[in-house]
Design an enzyme around this catalytic site. Structure first.
Site, PDB file in Angstrom:
ATOM      1  N   ASP A  16      64.648  57.274  61.595  1.00 46.65           N
ATOM      2  CA  ASP A  16      64.542  56.301  60.506  1.00 46.65           C
ATOM      3  C   ASP A  16      65.541  55.166  60.700  1.00 46.65           C
ATOM      4  O   ASP A  16      66.612  55.363  61.276  1.00 46.65           O
ATOM      5  CB  ASP A  16      64.816  57.028  59.177  1.00 46.65           C
ATOM      6  CG  ASP A  16      64.358  56.222  57.975  1.00 46.65           C
ATOM      7  OD1 ASP A  16      63.658  55.211  58.153  1.00 46.65           O
ATOM      8  OD2 ASP A  16      64.722  56.614  56.854  1.00 46.65           O
ATOM      9  N   ASN A  64      52.510  56.233  56.670  1.00 46.61           N
ATOM     10  CA  ASN A  64      52.872  54.942  57.285  1.00 46.61           C
ATOM     11  C   ASN A  64      51.727  53.931  57.336  1.00 46.61           C
ATOM     12  O   ASN A  64      51.956  52.742  57.561  1.00 46.61           O
ATOM     13  CB  ASN A  64      53.449  55.137  58.700  1.00 46.61           C
ATOM     14  CG  ASN A  64      54.869  55.672  58.711  1.00 46.61           C
ATOM     15  OD1 ASN A  64      55.283  56.357  59.637  1.00 46.61           O
ATOM     16  ND2 ASN A  64      55.647  55.379  57.668  1.00 46.61           N
TER      17      ASN A  64
HETATM   18  C1  FPP Z   1      61.112  54.556  60.607  1.00 49.51           C
HETATM   19  O1  FPP Z   1      61.945  53.432  60.483  1.00 49.51           O
HETATM   20  C2  FPP Z   1      60.451  54.522  61.880  1.00 49.51           C
HETATM   21  C3  FPP Z   1      59.095  54.522  62.071  1.00 49.51           C
HETATM   22  C4  FPP Z   1      58.121  54.581  60.989  1.00 49.51           C
HETATM   23  C5  FPP Z   1      58.540  54.438  63.418  1.00 49.51           C
HETATM   24  C6  FPP Z   1      59.183  55.304  64.450  1.00 49.51           C
HETATM   25  C7  FPP Z   1      58.838  54.708  65.718  1.00 49.51           C
HETATM   26  C8  FPP Z   1      59.670  54.514  66.737  1.00 49.51           C
HETATM   27  C9  FPP Z   1      61.067  54.990  66.834  1.00 49.51           C
HETATM   28  C10 FPP Z   1      59.121  53.713  67.843  1.00 49.51           C
HETATM   29  C11 FPP Z   1      58.938  54.390  69.104  1.00 49.51           C
HETATM   30  C12 FPP Z   1      58.338  55.721  69.108  1.00 49.51           C
HETATM   31  C13 FPP Z   1      57.769  56.195  70.226  1.00 49.51           C
HETATM   32  C14 FPP Z   1      57.262  57.582  70.277  1.00 49.51           C
HETATM   33  C15 FPP Z   1      57.627  55.366  71.416  1.00 49.51           C
HETATM   34  P1  FPP Z   1      61.637  52.405  59.312  1.00 49.51           P
HETATM   35  O2  FPP Z   1      60.764  51.359  59.858  1.00 49.51           O
HETATM   36  O3  FPP Z   1      61.102  53.138  58.126  1.00 49.51           O
HETATM   37  O4  FPP Z   1      63.056  51.854  59.024  1.00 49.51           O
HETATM   38  P2  FPP Z   1      63.582  51.348  57.601  1.00 49.51           P
HETATM   39  O5  FPP Z   1      63.674  52.547  56.725  1.00 49.51           O
HETATM   40  O6  FPP Z   1      64.912  50.768  57.945  1.00 49.51           O
HETATM   41  O7  FPP Z   1      62.616  50.320  57.111  1.00 49.51           O
END
Ligand code: FPP
Length: 238
Positions: A16, A64
């Site tokens: 996250d 998501n």
């Molecule tokens: C949460 O951070 C993250 C995600 C929903 C996506 C996870 C994806 C990756 C780490 C990209 C790469 C993955 C692979 C397998 C190549 P957020 O966007 O919710 O962060 P925030 O809470 O700060 O908004």
């Protein structure tokens, strides 16, 4: 890097903080996801040295899809790119890659790449990397229940045989051990529908670091803390 002798076999990570990492730099959220993907490579590579045999990462949840179309489409492109670019190195690193989650809603081109990577690495014996994509714990349990009900209907399974030992055979994770440790980055203390059944006895560590800043060094420190906790739990009271 700190070496650890932690008896940790399976680590699951809720990655996250990509969005906030990008926003802190005045950049679009997708820049954070790309930085997050680079961290995924580093953390996967660190596993053999750290004694982590199973690594399960939460890449995209069933919730998501509620994000903007731009972000969802960007993430899907990123997953395809990651698989295309990383397939050969994951193979060379002896990693065995699996995907969990519901593939029905994913675009066929992505599903083909996922199937291809699973097949390519199927005989590998190193790190078991499981990527949760369109995954939700409740959704997984509901899909498992559906498959189980079908077997009951077909006369393949007697209802009295449904126990907490037999039910998990219907989960996406049926070939994986339960996680020993679940890490969530970015300071949020929630499990957000991740591995609900499987984490019944897991340790949780909530780390303030945003995922794109989560280095192999920090990973090693988290595992060291886990091993201390684990040893304390295992101690025989005087
Ligand atoms: C949460 O951070 C993250 C995600 C929903 C996506 C996870 C994806 C990756 C780490 C990209 C790469 C993955 C692979 C397998 C190549 P957020 O966007 O919710 O962060 P925030 O809470 O700060 O908004």
């Amino acid at each position: 890097m700190t070496q650890t002798t932690a008896g940790v076999n399976h680590v699951a990570i809720i990655m996250d903080g990509n969005g906030r990492w990008a926003q802190n730099r005045g950049r679009p959220r997708l820049v954070g996801h790309h930085a997050g993907a680079r961290r995924v490579k580093e953390i996967v590579r660190a596993c053999p040295d750290l004694g982590v045999k199973y690594l399960t990462i939460f890449a995209f949840s069933t919730e998501n899809w509620k994000r903007t179309q731009t972000e969802v489409a960007g993430l899907m492109r990123l997953f395809k790119r990651y698989i295309r670019r990383e397939a050969q190195s994951l193979f060379a690193e002896n990693a065995r890659v699996r995907f969990i989650g519901d593939r029905v809603r994913l675009e066929p081109a992505l599903v083909d790449l996922m199937d291809g990577l699973e097949l390519l690495t199927a005989e590998n014996t190193g790190t078991n990397l499981t990527i949760a994509l369109n995954y939700g714990g409740r959704d997984e349990v509901a899909r498992a229940a559906r498959r189980l009900a079908h077997d009951v209907e077909m006369g393949k399974l007697a209802p009295r045989k449904i126990t907490d030992q037999t039910f998990p055979r219907y989960l996406d994770t049926h070939v994986l051990p339960d996680p020993d440790l679940v890490i969530r980055t970015s300071g949020e203390a929630r499990i957000s529908n991740f591995l609900l059944w499987q984490s019944a006895y897991a340790e949780y560590q909530f780390i303030d670091t945003l995922w794109p800043d989560f280095t192999a060094e920090i990973f090693a420190q988290v595992l060291d803390r886990y091993s201390l906790r684990d040893r304390r739990f295992g101690a025989v009271p005087a």
